[in-house]
Design a protein around this motif. Structure first.
Motif, PDB file in Angstrom:
ATOM      1  N   LEU A  19      64.733  33.822  38.067  1.00  0.00           N
ATOM      2  CA  LEU A  19      65.278  35.006  37.407  1.00  0.00           C
ATOM      3  C   LEU A  19      64.254  36.137  37.381  1.00  0.00           C
ATOM      4  N   SER A  20      62.979  35.805  37.286  1.00  0.00           N
ATOM      5  CA  SER A  20      61.934  36.825  37.330  1.00  0.00           C
ATOM      6  C   SER A  20      61.883  37.496  38.699  1.00  0.00           C
ATOM      7  N   LYS A  21      62.093  36.711  39.752  1.00  0.00           N
ATOM      8  CA  LYS A  21      62.177  37.292  41.098  1.00  0.00           C
ATOM      9  C   LYS A  21      63.385  38.224  41.191  1.00  0.00           C
ATOM     10  N   LEU A  22      64.494  37.784  40.610  1.00  0.00           N
ATOM     11  CA  LEU A  22      65.698  38.612  40.594  1.00  0.00           C
ATOM     12  C   LEU A  22      65.443  39.894  39.807  1.00  0.00           C
ATOM     13  N   LEU A  23      64.786  39.781  38.659  1.00  0.00           N
ATOM     14  CA  LEU A  23      64.473  40.957  37.858  1.00  0.00           C
ATOM     15  C   LEU A  23      63.627  41.938  38.664  1.00  0.00           C
ATOM     16  N   ALA A  24      62.656  41.428  39.396  1.00  0.00           N
ATOM     17  CA  ALA A  24      61.822  42.289  40.240  1.00  0.00           C
ATOM     18  C   ALA A  24      62.666  42.969  41.314  1.00  0.00           C
ATOM     19  N   ASP A  25      63.549  42.208  41.951  1.00  0.00           N
ATOM     20  CA  ASP A  25      64.440  42.794  42.966  1.00  0.00           C
ATOM     21  C   ASP A  25      65.306  43.894  42.358  1.00  0.00           C
ATOM     22  N   GLU A  26      65.866  43.619  41.201  1.00  0.00           N
ATOM     23  CA  GLU A  26      66.742  44.597  40.543  1.00  0.00           C
ATOM     24  C   GLU A  26      65.966  45.862  40.189  1.00  0.00           C
ATOM     25  N   PHE A  27      64.737  45.690  39.727  1.00  0.00           N
ATOM     26  CA  PHE A  27      63.938  46.850  39.339  1.00  0.00           C
ATOM     27  C   PHE A  27      63.562  47.691  40.552  1.00  0.00           C
ATOM     28  N   VAL A  28      63.189  47.044  41.635  1.00  0.00           N
ATOM     29  CA  VAL A  28      62.861  47.777  42.862  1.00  0.00           C
ATOM     30  C   VAL A  28      64.108  48.498  43.383  1.00  0.00           C
ATOM     31  N   LEU A  29      65.253  47.825  43.384  1.00  0.00           N
ATOM     32  CA  LEU A  29      66.487  48.460  43.842  1.00  0.00           C
ATOM     33  C   LEU A  29      66.874  49.625  42.930  1.00  0.00           C
ATOM     34  N   TYR A  30      66.702  49.453  41.639  1.00  0.00           N
ATOM     35  CA  TYR A  30      66.959  50.536  40.685  1.00  0.00           C
ATOM     36  C   TYR A  30      66.089  51.749  41.029  1.00  0.00           C
ATOM     37  N   THR A  31      64.817  51.518  41.264  1.00  0.00           N
ATOM     38  CA  THR A  31      63.888  52.600  41.578  1.00  0.00           C
ATOM     39  C   THR A  31      64.272  53.298  42.883  1.00  0.00           C
ATOM     40  N   LYS A  32      64.658  52.513  43.868  1.00  0.00           N
ATOM     41  CA  LYS A  32      65.070  53.101  45.153  1.00  0.00           C
ATOM     42  C   LYS A  32      66.379  53.877  45.013  1.00  0.00           C
ATOM     43  N   THR A  33      67.252  53.428  44.124  1.00  0.00           N
ATOM     44  CA  THR A  33      68.505  54.141  43.894  1.00  0.00           C
ATOM     45  C   THR A  33      68.238  55.439  43.136  1.00  0.00           C
ATOM     46  N   ARG A  34      67.293  55.407  42.211  1.00  0.00           N
ATOM     47  CA  ARG A  34      66.854  56.637  41.528  1.00  0.00           C
ATOM     48  C   ARG A  34      66.282  57.615  42.554  1.00  0.00           C
ATOM     49  N   ASN A  35      65.489  57.100  43.463  1.00  0.00           N
ATOM     50  CA  ASN A  35      64.928  57.933  44.529  1.00  0.00           C
ATOM     51  C   ASN A  35      66.050  58.606  45.315  1.00  0.00           C
TER      52      ASN A  35
END
Length: 157
Positions: A19-35
């Motif tokens: 789940l921590s790996k998933l959280l990291a993936d979600e956070f990176v995707l969130y940041t890229k979507t913000r970008n």
């Protein structure tokens, strides 16, 4: 206080790591979507600006849900950029241009990566790690990512 929810500690630890790996993936995707929201260019700027905003808002909710699931099974959620970059399956690097199509292709690939990792763990969580709750939880997340991927893919037609 120790967490007694009917799942062995070793299994909870393994679930928390996934789940921590998933959280990291979600956070990176969130940041890229913000970008994408901030930096998209082109004649369709306004519509895409709003589209990417809807997507990052949904990802923000997912991030919170994943972190809370980690806490519910008795572990701490990672919460540093350094840890996210160590855990993620995604890359922070954007390889496409700042057009809506370039950004969409990049984000779509990241959603697909997350979908595949979620799908790999659904039965594993239920059967091997005896956690039907997390299995059900990530099934719901997979469905959300499938819908978000469909929305992105529809722009590529």
């Amino acid at each position: 206080m120790e967490t007694h929810i009917g799942i062995k500690e070793n299994d909870r630890l393994e679930i928390a790591l996934e789940l921590s790996k998933l959280l990291a993936d979600e956070f990176v995707l969130y940041t890229k979507t913000r970008n994408a929201h901030w930096n998209v260019e082109g004649a369709d700027f306004y519509n895409m600006h709003l589209f990417f905003e809807k997507q990052y808002e949904e990802l923000d909710d997912i991030i919170d849900d994943v972190a809370e699931r980690i806490r519910a099974i008795g572990h701490f959620a990672p919460a540093t950029l350094k840890r996210y970059t160590q855990l993620t399956h995604l890359t922070e690097e954007t390889r496409e241009e700042n057009t809506s199509l370039g950004l969409i292709k990049e984000l779509l690939q990241d959603h697909l990566t997350i979908i595949f990792h979620l799908r790999e763990n659904i039965n594993r969580f239920a059967t091997d790690l005896h956690d039907l709750g997390t299995s059900d939880f990530i099934t719901g997340l997979m469905e959300k990512h499938e819908k978000m991927a469909w929305m992105l893919r529809a722009h590529l037609k």
